[in-house]
Write a protein that holds these residues in place. Structure first.
Motif, short mmCIF file in Angstrom:
data_model
loop_
_atom_site.label_atom_id
_atom_site.label_comp_id
_atom_site.label_asym_id
_atom_site.label_seq_id
_atom_site.Cartn_x
_atom_site.Cartn_y
_atom_site.Cartn_z
N PRO A 1 6.82 12.73 24.79
CA PRO A 1 5.46 12.44 24.33
C PRO A 1 4.40 13.06 25.26
O PRO A 1 4.46 12.89 26.49
N ILE A 2 3.44 13.76 24.66
CA ILE A 2 2.34 14.36 25.43
C ILE A 2 0.98 13.86 24.94
O ILE A 2 -0.06 14.33 25.42
N GLY A 3 0.99 12.94 24.01
CA GLY A 3 -0.25 12.38 23.49
C GLY A 3 0.04 11.65 22.19
O GLY A 3 1.20 11.38 21.86
N MET A 4 -1.03 11.32 21.46
CA MET A 4 -0.83 10.64 20.18
C MET A 4 -2.01 10.91 19.26
O MET A 4 -3.10 11.26 19.70
N VAL A 5 -1.75 10.78 17.94
CA VAL A 5 -2.82 10.79 16.93
C VAL A 5 -2.84 9.42 16.28
O VAL A 5 -1.79 8.79 16.11
N GLN A 6 -4.03 8.96 15.93
CA GLN A 6 -4.16 7.62 15.37
C GLN A 6 -5.16 7.63 14.22
O GLN A 6 -6.02 8.49 14.12
N ARG A 7 -5.00 6.63 13.32
CA ARG A 7 -6.00 6.32 12.30
C ARG A 7 -6.27 4.84 12.33
O ARG A 7 -5.35 4.03 12.49
N ASN A 8 -7.53 4.46 12.22
CA ASN A 8 -7.89 3.05 12.14
C ASN A 8 -7.77 2.57 10.71
O ASN A 8 -8.21 3.25 9.79
N PHE A 9 -7.18 1.42 10.53
CA PHE A 9 -6.91 0.85 9.23
C PHE A 9 -8.09 -0.01 8.80
O PHE A 9 -8.53 -0.90 9.54
N ASN A 10 -8.64 0.25 7.62
CA ASN A 10 -9.77 -0.51 7.10
C ASN A 10 -9.26 -1.83 6.51
O ASN A 10 -8.63 -1.86 5.46
N LEU A 11 -9.57 -2.94 7.19
CA LEU A 11 -9.07 -4.23 6.75
C LEU A 11 -9.65 -4.65 5.40
O LEU A 11 -9.06 -5.46 4.68
N ASN A 12 -10.82 -4.13 5.06
CA ASN A 12 -11.43 -4.49 3.78
C ASN A 12 -10.56 -4.05 2.60
O ASN A 12 -10.64 -4.64 1.52
N ILE A 13 -9.75 -3.01 2.80
CA ILE A 13 -8.86 -2.56 1.72
C ILE A 13 -7.88 -3.67 1.35
O ILE A 13 -7.67 -3.97 0.17
N LEU A 14 -7.29 -4.32 2.36
CA LEU A 14 -6.36 -5.41 2.09
C LEU A 14 -7.09 -6.62 1.54
O LEU A 14 -6.60 -7.30 0.62
N GLN A 15 -8.27 -6.91 2.09
CA GLN A 15 -9.04 -8.05 1.63
C GLN A 15 -9.38 -7.90 0.13
O GLN A 15 -9.23 -8.83 -0.66
N ASP A 16 -9.83 -6.71 -0.25
CA ASP A 16 -10.18 -6.48 -1.65
C ASP A 16 -8.94 -6.54 -2.55
O ASP A 16 -9.01 -7.05 -3.68
N PHE A 17 -7.82 -6.02 -2.05
CA PHE A 17 -6.61 -5.99 -2.87
C PHE A 17 -6.12 -7.39 -3.20
O PHE A 17 -5.86 -7.72 -4.36
N ILE A 18 -5.97 -8.25 -2.20
CA ILE A 18 -5.44 -9.59 -2.47
C ILE A 18 -6.44 -10.44 -3.22
O ILE A 18 -6.06 -11.35 -3.96
N LYS A 19 -7.75 -10.17 -3.04
CA LYS A 19 -8.74 -10.92 -3.80
C LYS A 19 -8.63 -10.58 -5.28
O LYS A 19 -8.73 -11.46 -6.15
N ASP A 20 -8.43 -9.31 -5.60
CA ASP A 20 -8.27 -8.91 -6.99
C ASP A 20 -6.95 -9.39 -7.58
O ASP A 20 -6.83 -9.57 -8.79
N TYR A 21 -5.96 -9.63 -6.73
CA TYR A 21 -4.62 -9.93 -7.19
C TYR A 21 -4.34 -11.42 -7.30
O TYR A 21 -3.47 -11.83 -8.05
N ASP A 22 -5.05 -12.26 -6.54
CA ASP A 22 -4.75 -13.69 -6.57
C ASP A 22 -5.31 -14.32 -7.84
O ASP A 22 -5.97 -13.68 -8.65
N THR A 23 -5.02 -15.61 -8.05
CA THR A 23 -5.53 -16.37 -9.18
C THR A 23 -6.24 -17.61 -8.66
O THR A 23 -6.22 -17.89 -7.45
N ASP A 24 -6.87 -18.37 -9.56
CA ASP A 24 -7.64 -19.54 -9.14
C ASP A 24 -6.77 -20.58 -8.45
O ASP A 24 -7.25 -21.31 -7.57
N ASP A 25 -5.52 -20.68 -8.84
CA ASP A 25 -4.66 -21.73 -8.28
C ASP A 25 -3.73 -21.23 -7.18
O ASP A 25 -2.90 -21.98 -6.68
N ILE A 26 -3.82 -19.96 -6.82
CA ILE A 26 -2.94 -19.40 -5.79
C ILE A 26 -3.77 -18.65 -4.76
O ILE A 26 -4.69 -17.91 -5.10
N SER A 27 -3.45 -18.88 -3.48
CA SER A 27 -4.12 -18.18 -2.38
C SER A 27 -3.12 -17.29 -1.67
O SER A 27 -1.93 -17.61 -1.58
#
Length: 531
Positions: free
Chosen positions: A173-199
């Motif tokens: 290893p001589i270094g690294m490349v990285q990307r920051n993960f946008n947490l809003n992507i997951l937040q939006d996904f599970i919000k669209d996917y859940d139902t009124d009776d399930i969290s």
């Protein structure tokens, strides 16, 4: 007539006894069955939702990892880390910006040297030292890594980092490349996917909340976004997946949990238990009504059914005729009785078993119990058709044609029985290397075919080819090394075609290439020589 009367009397008595069972037993049995069924349903729904969320996380991570690994192999980037020439910086900056353009997001992509100091950032933010970050140390150990949720030193926002090490020619290893993960992507996904009776809740390895479907306005700039209020769930669960009864937010709930295999994050689907109880009460009410109706109708039904006592005999006879003629799929008749019905059912089931055994024999190779040539061709065509019908398909298929090298020598030296054992043992060990839904067939002699689908990368294709070689090399029969190896021709779908004949031809030509170049290897179009 006597036979008909005997059966009629038994049916009449049986139905009268069923009708005389106290109503309370019906209600209790219904309540117990409903409770168990609804709990099982809640568990199934929860684990299914977890699986979908986990797959989404995996796809997001793999998409980022694929791009980061491609960056890590860029020679300009490697040259700069080994010899930081200033004139290379503009090219590296453009390379990282192009990466963001491909993803169509504003996530940070950055290059960091072995001294932990960032060199280039696509957000033009201040360069920081990452010596205190776990993902940097993972990179310096030569491992790709997804971090837990953390606070960005440059922006102060809550982020997750995906990193891939950059290595030199000797894989250091001589270094690294990285990307920051946008947490809003997951937040939006599970919000669209859940139902009124399930969290749905997603937690990192430390039990901190990454996303929560009931908190659509979760502020990822605030400390509350990463609180550990659900850490007790992570401390309670055992294993990688399951279901438990637990209080969540002071509510008695059923929690179905799973771990994502890439990130080791915990995904929890929460369903309030009171909803199950409401359905149970409704089921009890329905059972009471149904029981009363049954009590009123039971005598009428008993009389009618007893008169028609001979009808099942006719049905069984008709089903037996269908089996003999090969028409229709007939299920096994389950009758636990020693009267005429039981005797006829036993005869019926013997006929059915004989037909099923014949059908199974026609699908399998007699010696190895693998699929025979005809069945393998049919399954292969079906898998190829399914592959073509898949939308947004980013997977590949692999088609292996295998020929055992030196099998004739082993057969001639030790006899045909030894040769048959070689084929049987090779087939048995080959099955262990593949998934249950993968197609493994014998085309005759020492030629085999393996067809596998839903593969995410060419690395797995290579690994499975190496497994096939090892199975052949390690064969020992009755304490005697078999002395065989495997030549493997591989076709990759879709690059080598989409119809069965084209794919088989590509794999067969690849096999011929292996045979002409020393055997004991595998090859496919685009491979770097015989492997």
């Amino acid at each position: 007539m006597a036979i008909t009367r005997s059966i009629r009397n038994k049916l009449f008595l049986l139905l009268i006894l069923m009708g005389s069972v106290p109503l309370i037993i019906v209600i209790m049995a219904s309540a117990i069955n409903n409770t168990n069924s609804l709990e099982k349903k809640a568990e199934t729904i929860g684990l299914l939702k977890n699986s979908i969320v986990s797959q989404h996380i995996t796809e997001l991570c793999e998409k980022n990892f694929h791009m980061l690994r491609a960056l890590a192999l860029n020679q300009t980037l490697i040259n700069y880390l080994q010899n930081p020439a200033p004139e290379l910086l503009p090219e590296i900056q453009n390379l990282l910006r192009d990466t963001n353009t491909i993803f169509h997001d504003k996530n940070l992509t950055a290059l960091t040297g072995a001294d932990a100091n960032q060199i280039v950032r696509t957000d033009n933010g201040p360069l920081v030292n990452l010596s205190g970050r776990q993902h940097f140390h993972e990179a310096m150990q030569g491992r790709s890594f997804v971090s837990d949720i953390m606070t960005s030193r440059s922006s102060g926002k809550k982020i997750v980092v995906l990193e891939v090490p950059v290595t030199d020619k000797v894989n250091h290893p001589i270094g690294m490349v990285q990307r920051n993960f946008n947490l809003n992507i997951l937040q939006d996904f599970i919000k669209d996917y859940d139902t009124d009776d399930i969290s749905i809740i997603i937690m990192d390895r430390q039990g901190k909340t990454i996303a929560h479907s009931d908190e659509p306005n979760l502020d990822f700039d605030a400390e509350s976004a990463t609180d550990g209020r659900y850490k007790y769930i992570a401390d309670t669960i055992r294993g990688d997946s399951g279901t438990l009864r637990i209080k969540i937010d002071n509510k008695d709930s059923i929690a179905s949990y799973s771990r994502n295999w890439i990130t080791d994050w915990i995904i929890v689907t929460v369903q309030p238990y009171n909803q199950i109880l409401e359905e149970v009460y409704l089921g009890i009410f329905r059972a009471v009504v149904l029981g009363m109706v049954i009590l009123m109708l039971i005598f009428v039904l008993a009389y009618v059914l007893s008169i028609r006592a001979t009808k099942p005999i006719i049905e069984i006879t008709s089903a037996a005729d269908k089996i003999i003629s090969g028409n229709g799929k007939i299920d096994k008749i389950e009758i636990d009785s020693d009267d005429e019905f039981g005797q006829m059912a036993a005869a019926f089931n013997k006929i059915r078993s004989a037909r099923d055994a014949y059908q199974l024999e026609s699908e399998l190779d007699t010696l190895t119990k693998l699929y025979n040539k005809s069945t393998t061709q049919n399954i292969g065509k079906m898998k190829l058709k399914n592959f073509q019908n898949m939308k947004d398909n980013d997977t590949i298929m692999a088609f292996y044609v295998i020929d055992l090298d030196h099998f004739k020598d082993a057969n001639d030296t030790y006899g045909h029985q030894f040769g048959d054992k070689v084929l049987v043992e090779f087939s048995r060990n080959l099955r262990k290397k593949f998934r249950p839904n993968d197609c493994i067939g014998r085309f005759g002699g020492d030629e085999f075919v393996v067809i596998i689908d839903n593969l995410p990368s060419i690395e797995i294709v290579n690994r499975k080819a190496r497994d096939i070689k090892k199975v052949a090399q390690d064969l020992v029969i009755d304490g005697i090394p078999a002395g065989v190896t495997a030549s493997v021709g591989v076709a990759i779908i879709p690059q080598d075609g989409l119809d069965y004949e084209t794919v088989f031809k590509a794999a067969d030509e690849a096999l011929y290439h292996v045979k002409q170049n020393g055997r004991n290897g595998y090859y496919y179009n685009g491979a770097d020589g015989i492997n």
